[in-house]
Design an enzyme around this catalytic site. Structure first.
Site, PDB file in Angstrom:
ATOM      1  N   LYS A 195       0.847  -1.199   0.000  1.00  0.00           N
ATOM      2  CA  LYS A 195       0.000   0.000   0.000  1.00  0.00           C
ATOM      3  C   LYS A 195       0.879   1.245   0.000  1.00  0.00           C
ATOM      4  O   LYS A 195       1.710   1.451   0.877  1.00  0.00           O
ATOM      5  CB  LYS A 195      -0.947   0.065   1.196  1.00  0.00           C
ATOM      6  CG  LYS A 195      -1.966   1.189   0.960  1.00  0.00           C
ATOM      7  CD  LYS A 195      -2.587   1.805   2.187  1.00  0.00           C
ATOM      8  CE  LYS A 195      -1.829   2.880   2.884  1.00  0.00           C
ATOM      9  NZ  LYS A 195      -1.834   4.221   2.246  1.00  0.00           N
ATOM     10  N   GLU A 270       9.552   0.197  10.855  1.00  0.00           N
ATOM     11  CA  GLU A 270      10.620   1.198  10.747  1.00  0.00           C
ATOM     12  C   GLU A 270       9.953   2.534  11.027  1.00  0.00           C
ATOM     13  O   GLU A 270       9.162   3.014  10.220  1.00  0.00           O
ATOM     14  CB  GLU A 270      11.226   1.133   9.341  1.00  0.00           C
ATOM     15  CG  GLU A 270      12.647   1.590   9.303  1.00  0.00           C
ATOM     16  CD  GLU A 270      12.752   2.997   8.797  1.00  0.00           C
ATOM     17  OE1 GLU A 270      12.768   3.901   9.662  1.00  0.00           O
ATOM     18  OE2 GLU A 270      12.801   3.186   7.580  1.00  0.00           O
ATOM     19  N   CYS A 304      13.543   9.837   8.554  1.00  0.00           N
ATOM     20  CA  CYS A 304      13.365   9.279   9.891  1.00  0.00           C
ATOM     21  C   CYS A 304      14.682   9.391  10.670  1.00  0.00           C
ATOM     22  O   CYS A 304      14.662   9.422  11.892  1.00  0.00           O
ATOM     23  CB  CYS A 304      12.894   7.850   9.800  1.00  0.00           C
ATOM     24  SG  CYS A 304      13.769   6.903   8.567  1.00  0.00           S
ATOM     25  N   GLU A 401       9.397  14.271  17.253  1.00  0.00           N
ATOM     26  CA  GLU A 401       9.885  14.250  15.872  1.00  0.00           C
ATOM     27  C   GLU A 401       9.125  15.302  15.061  1.00  0.00           C
ATOM     28  O   GLU A 401       7.902  15.265  14.972  1.00  0.00           O
ATOM     29  CB  GLU A 401       9.650  12.862  15.263  1.00  0.00           C
ATOM     30  CG  GLU A 401      10.186  12.759  13.853  1.00  0.00           C
ATOM     31  CD  GLU A 401       9.990  11.369  13.241  1.00  0.00           C
ATOM     32  OE1 GLU A 401       8.881  10.823  13.325  1.00  0.00           O
ATOM     33  OE2 GLU A 401      10.966  10.850  12.666  1.00  0.00           O
TER      34      GLU A 401
HETATM   35  P1  NAP Z   1       1.716   7.605   8.883  1.00  0.00           P
HETATM   36  O1  NAP Z   1       0.326   8.031   9.142  1.00  0.00           O
HETATM   37  O2  NAP Z   1       2.388   6.721   9.854  1.00  0.00           O
HETATM   38  O3  NAP Z   1       1.706   6.940   7.426  1.00  0.00           O
HETATM   39  C1  NAP Z   1       2.564   5.918   6.965  1.00  0.00           C
HETATM   40  C2  NAP Z   1       1.757   4.908   6.168  1.00  0.00           C
HETATM   41  O4  NAP Z   1       0.829   4.247   7.025  1.00  0.00           O
HETATM   42  C3  NAP Z   1       0.912   5.525   5.061  1.00  0.00           C
HETATM   43  O5  NAP Z   1       0.856   4.650   3.966  1.00  0.00           O
HETATM   44  C4  NAP Z   1      -0.421   5.652   5.742  1.00  0.00           C
HETATM   45  O6  NAP Z   1      -1.492   5.795   4.880  1.00  0.00           O
HETATM   46  C5  NAP Z   1      -0.490   4.368   6.514  1.00  0.00           C
HETATM   47  N1  NAP Z   1      -1.443   4.366   7.616  1.00  0.00           N
HETATM   48  C6  NAP Z   1      -1.954   5.415   8.306  1.00  0.00           C
HETATM   49  N2  NAP Z   1      -2.819   4.992   9.252  1.00  0.00           N
HETATM   50  C7  NAP Z   1      -2.864   3.646   9.172  1.00  0.00           C
HETATM   51  C8  NAP Z   1      -3.558   2.641   9.884  1.00  0.00           C
HETATM   52  N3  NAP Z   1      -4.406   2.911  10.870  1.00  0.00           N
HETATM   53  N4  NAP Z   1      -3.350   1.347   9.533  1.00  0.00           N
HETATM   54  C9  NAP Z   1      -2.505   1.032   8.541  1.00  0.00           C
HETATM   55  N5  NAP Z   1      -1.823   1.939   7.838  1.00  0.00           N
HETATM   56  C10 NAP Z   1      -1.990   3.244   8.140  1.00  0.00           C
HETATM   57  O7  NAP Z   1       2.619   8.847   8.664  1.00  0.00           O
HETATM   58  P2  NAP Z   1       2.142  10.249   8.040  1.00  0.00           P
HETATM   59  O8  NAP Z   1       0.775  10.614   8.517  1.00  0.00           O
HETATM   60  O9  NAP Z   1       2.328  10.183   6.600  1.00  0.00           O
HETATM   61  O10 NAP Z   1       3.205  11.210   8.693  1.00  0.00           O
HETATM   62  C11 NAP Z   1       3.052  11.548  10.061  1.00  0.00           C
HETATM   63  C12 NAP Z   1       4.370  11.518  10.782  1.00  0.00           C
HETATM   64  O11 NAP Z   1       4.945  10.213  10.688  1.00  0.00           O
HETATM   65  C13 NAP Z   1       5.432  12.410  10.200  1.00  0.00           C
HETATM   66  O12 NAP Z   1       5.299  13.721  10.598  1.00  0.00           O
HETATM   67  C14 NAP Z   1       6.677  11.768  10.735  1.00  0.00           C
HETATM   68  O13 NAP Z   1       6.893  12.176  12.050  1.00  0.00           O
HETATM   69  C15 NAP Z   1       6.349  10.303  10.716  1.00  0.00           C
HETATM   70  N6  NAP Z   1       6.893   9.623   9.522  1.00  0.00           N
HETATM   71  C16 NAP Z   1       7.948   8.794   9.672  1.00  0.00           C
HETATM   72  C17 NAP Z   1       8.483   8.161   8.557  1.00  0.00           C
HETATM   73  C18 NAP Z   1       9.645   7.235   8.644  1.00  0.00           C
HETATM   74  O14 NAP Z   1      10.341   7.050   7.665  1.00  0.00           O
HETATM   75  N7  NAP Z   1       9.885   6.591   9.759  1.00  0.00           N
HETATM   76  C19 NAP Z   1       7.943   8.387   7.294  1.00  0.00           C
HETATM   77  C20 NAP Z   1       6.843   9.237   7.177  1.00  0.00           C
HETATM   78  C21 NAP Z   1       6.328   9.831   8.303  1.00  0.00           C
HETATM   79  P3  NAP Z   1      -1.833   7.291   4.383  1.00  0.00           P
HETATM   80  O15 NAP Z   1      -0.834   7.544   3.332  1.00  0.00           O
HETATM   81  O16 NAP Z   1      -3.196   7.258   3.876  1.00  0.00           O
HETATM   82  O17 NAP Z   1      -1.665   8.180   5.590  1.00  0.00           O
END
Ligand code: NAP
Ligand code: MG
Length: 499
Positions: A195, A270, A304, A401
Site C-alpha cells: 500500500k 521502521e 526518519c 519528531e
Molecule cells: P503515517 O500516518 O504513519 O503513514 C505511513 C503509512 O501508514 C501511510 O501509507 C499511511 O497511509 C499508513 N497508515 C496510516 N494509518 C494507518 C492505519 N491505521 N493502519 C494502517 N496503515 C496506516 O505517517 P504520516 O501521517 O504520513 O506522517 C506523520 C508523521 O509520521 C510524520 O510527521 C513523521 O513524524 C512520521 N513519519 C515517519 C516516517 C519514517 O520514515 N519513519 C515516514 C513518514 C512519516 P496514508 O498515506 O493514507 O496516511
C-alpha cells in the site's frame, strides 16, 4: 480527473503518465477500486490537484491478498528457481534505470523534492537495492548441525519464504521505500500486497507498470492506493497475510501491532527518530558544519534519521551555530523542477501546518531562530530551513519528531562520554546518530554508548543496500536492507532425519 495543466518543464512521458487515468495493480491487472472512488493527488509546490488515484477499501485489499495468496500457495512464483526470481528482479532494476529520468520527475512532482536529488539519490538507490537483493535470491540458505541427541541423526535448517506479505510505506522516499520493501520480499520468494502513501502514490504506480512489463507472474506483486484507515488497516488485520512490514510514524506503528494480533502475523516496523549529531571540540569543522547541516536539511528534514538534535561542545558551539545557520539561510528553496532548487516544498499541507506549528511553539516558549523560522512562499508548502537555539529539554521541539527542516542546537560542557551519551539517548527513539571528532577512540567509544541502530562517524545519511538499517527502542522492530532484512521475510525450519 485532474484538469490542471502540468508543468511545461516536464518531459512529455512524465506529463502523459501523471495525466493518465490511474489504476491499482491487482492480480496482474490494472483496476479501479471496487467502489469506483478516487482520492486526489496534490502538487506540493502549488497546492493544486494533479491526479486522481483509486481509493482502495477492505474489499480491494481482500482481492489483492487473495491474489497474493494464490500466487504463493499455487502459483508459479514459489516453484520458480531462485535464479529465475533473481533474474526478474534484475530485469525490473534495468527497466527502472531506463526510465530513471521519468521516475525522478514523477517523484519530484509528487513529493516536492528537487528532481536533481531524485535523479542522483532516490532512483539510483532504489535500482541498486533491487540489484543487491536480486543477488540474495540464490544465496538464502540454512545450516547443518552436529547434534548430541543419542543416536545418529542428520539435522539441517531450511530458510523458507514467510508467505504473503503486506507492506505499508510513507511519502518521504516513495520509490525508495517501495524498493526497500519489495526487493527483499521478492528475493526471499514471498508474494506482496504493497500500500502506497496517499500523498505520493504516483511513482509506485509507475513501478507497478514496470513490474508488469518485467513479467512477474500474476498476483506476485499487488500495488494499492488508498488511505491508511481505509486500506492500510484492513491489510494489517487480514487473516490471510502472514507478515506485515510498515514504515511510518510510531503512532501508526502501534496500531499496526494491534491489528496484527488477530492472526499473530509477523511484524517489522521502521518508525520515527530524533537523532543526535554530536560535535566534539576537536572535530574538523570544515566537514562537521556542512555535514550536520545536511544531516537535518537533506530531503527537507523529512527523514526518519534526520539529525534533528545538534549537540556541539560549548567551545565551538557559536561557530557551529553560525556555520549551520549560514548554510540554512543560503539554501535555495523553490519548485523541485527548477534545476537550481536545493530544497522543495514539504509534502503536504498537513506536514506544512505541523512543521510551522512546531517552529511557532518553540519560538513562543523562548527558543531563538538563528536561521529561518517562517514559511518560505505564499503558495505551496515551503518552509525556511530553521535553526533553533536556547531550547530546553522539556520543549516539544526537542522531544518530538518534527519531520521537517528544523534543528535544535544544544551546547554541552561535559567531557564524560557516559554523560554525553545519556543526553543523546534521552529520547524514546533510537534510529541513528552521528559523532564528529578526529579522535578515533572517542568516536568508537561513543558509537558503543549510543543506543541506536545506526551510528555514523564523521558523516550522516550514508546508506547502502548492504548495510542494515532500523531502530532500537520505539524506532522500530527488525532491520531493513543488508542480509539482516531477509530475516523479516523468511521462516526457519529445522529438519532432522534418524539415520
Ligand atoms: P503515517 O500516518 O504513519 O503513514 C505511513 C503509512 O501508514 C501511510 O501509507 C499511511 O497511509 C499508513 N497508515 C496510516 N494509518 C494507518 C492505519 N491505521 N493502519 C494502517 N496503515 C496506516 O505517517 P504520516 O501521517 O504520513 O506522517 C506523520 C508523521 O509520521 C510524520 O510527521 C513523521 O513524524 C512520521 N513519519 C515517519 C516516517 C519514517 O520514515 N519513519 C515516514 C513518514 C512519516 P496514508 O498515506 O493514507 O496516511
Ligand atoms: Mg497519514
Amino acid at each position: 480527473m485532474a484538469t490542471i495543466a502540468l508543468d511545461p518543464r516536464l518531459d512529455k512521458k512524465t506529463s502523459d503518465f501523471i495525466a493518465q487515468k490511474h489504476r491499482m495493480y491487482i492480480d496482474g491487472k490494472f483496476v479501479n477500486a471496487a467502489s469506483g472512488k478516487t482520492l486526489s493527488v496534490y502538487n506540493p509546490a502549488t497546492g493544486e490537484v494533479m491526479a486522481q488515484v483509486p481509493e482502495a477499501e477492505a474489499v480491494d485489499v481482500d482481492q489483492a491478498v487473495r491474489a497474493a495468496r494464490r500466487a504463493f500457495d499455487e502459483g508459479p512464483w514459489t516453484k520458480m528457481s531462485p535464479s529465475q526470481r533473481g533474474r526478474l528482479i534484475l530485469k525490473l532494476a534495468d527497466l527502472m534505470e531506463q526510465h530513471l529520468e521519468e521516475l525522478a520527475e514523477i517523484e519530484s512532482m509528487d513529493n516536492g523534492k528537487p528532481v536533481s536529488v531524485a535523479r542522483v539519490a532516490d532512483v539510483p538507490l532504489a535500482v541498486d537495492l533491487f540489484r543487491y537483493m536480486a543477488g540474495w535470491a540464490t544465496k538464502i540458505m540454512g545450516h547443518t548441525f552436529p547434534i548430541s541427541f543419542p543416536g545418529e541423526y542428520l539435522s539441517y535448517t531450511l530458510r523458507e519464504p514467510i508467505g504473503v506479505v503486506g507492506q505499508i510505506i510513507p511519502w518521504n522516499f516513495p520509490l525508495l521505500m517501495a524498493a526497500w520493501k519489495l526487493g527483499p520480499a521478492l528475493a526471499a520468494g514471498c508474494t506482496v500486497v504493497l500500500k502506497l502513501a496517499e500523498q505520493t502514490p504516483l511513482s509506485g504506480l509507475r513501478l507497478a507498470e514496470l513490474i508488469h512489463e518485467a513479467g512477474f507472474p500474476e498476483g506476485v506483486v499487488n500495488v494499492l492506493t488508498g488511505f491508511g484507515e481505509g486500506a492500510g488497516a484492513p491489510l494489517a488485520a487480514h487473516d490471510l497475510v502472514d507478515k506485515i512490514a510498515f514504515t511510518g510514524s510510531t503512532e501508526v506503528g502501534r496500531l499496526i501491532v494491534h491489528a496484527a494480533a488477530g492472526n499473530l502475523k509477523k511484524v517489522s516496523l521502521e518508525l520515527g527518530g530524533k537523532s543526535p549529531a554530536i560535535i566534539f571540540p576537536d572535530a574538523d569543522l570544515e566537514r562537521a558544519i556542512p555535514g550536520t547541516a545536511s544531516a537535518i536539511f537533506f530531503n527537507h528534514g523529512q527523514c526518519c534519521c534526520a539529525g534533528s538534535r545538534l549537540f556541539a561542545h560549548e567551545s565551538i558551539f557559536d561557530r557551529v551555530v553560525e556555520g549551520v545557520s549560514d548554510i540554512a539561510s543560503k539554501i535555495r528553496v523553490g519548485n523541485g523542477l527548477d534545476p537550481h532548487t536545493e530544497m522543495g516544498p514539504l509534502v503536504s499541507e498537513e506536514q506544512f501546518e505541523k512543521v510551522t506549528g512546531y517552529i511557532n511553539s518553540g519560538l513562543s516558549e523562548g527558543a531563538k531562530a538563528t536561521a529561518g523560522g517562517k514559511k518560505a512562499a505564499d503558495r505551496g508548502y515551503f518552509v525556511q530551513p530553521t535553526v533553533l537555539t536556547r531550547t530546553t529539554p522539556e520543549m516539544k521541539v526537542v522531544k518530538e519528531e518534527i519531520f521537517g527542516p528544523v534543528v535544535c542546537a544544544v551546547p554541552f560542557t561535559d567531557t564524560d562520554l557516559d554523560r554525553i551519551a545519556r543526553e543523546a539517548n534521552d529520547t524514546p527513539y533510537g534510529l541513528a546518530a552521528s559523532v564528529w571528532t578526529r579522535d578515533i577512540s572517542i568516536a568508537n567509544k561513543m558509537a558503543k554508548r549510543i543506543r541506536s541502530g545506526t551510528v555514523w562517524i564523521n558523516c550522516h545519511n550514508v546508506f547502502d543496500a548492504a548495510l542494515p538499517f532500523g531502530g532500537y527502542k520505539q524506532s522500530g522492530w527488525g532491520r531493513e536492507m543488508g542480509s539482516e532484512v531477509l530475516n523479516n521475510y523468511t521462516e526457519v525450519k529445522a529438519v532432522t532425519t534418524a539415520l
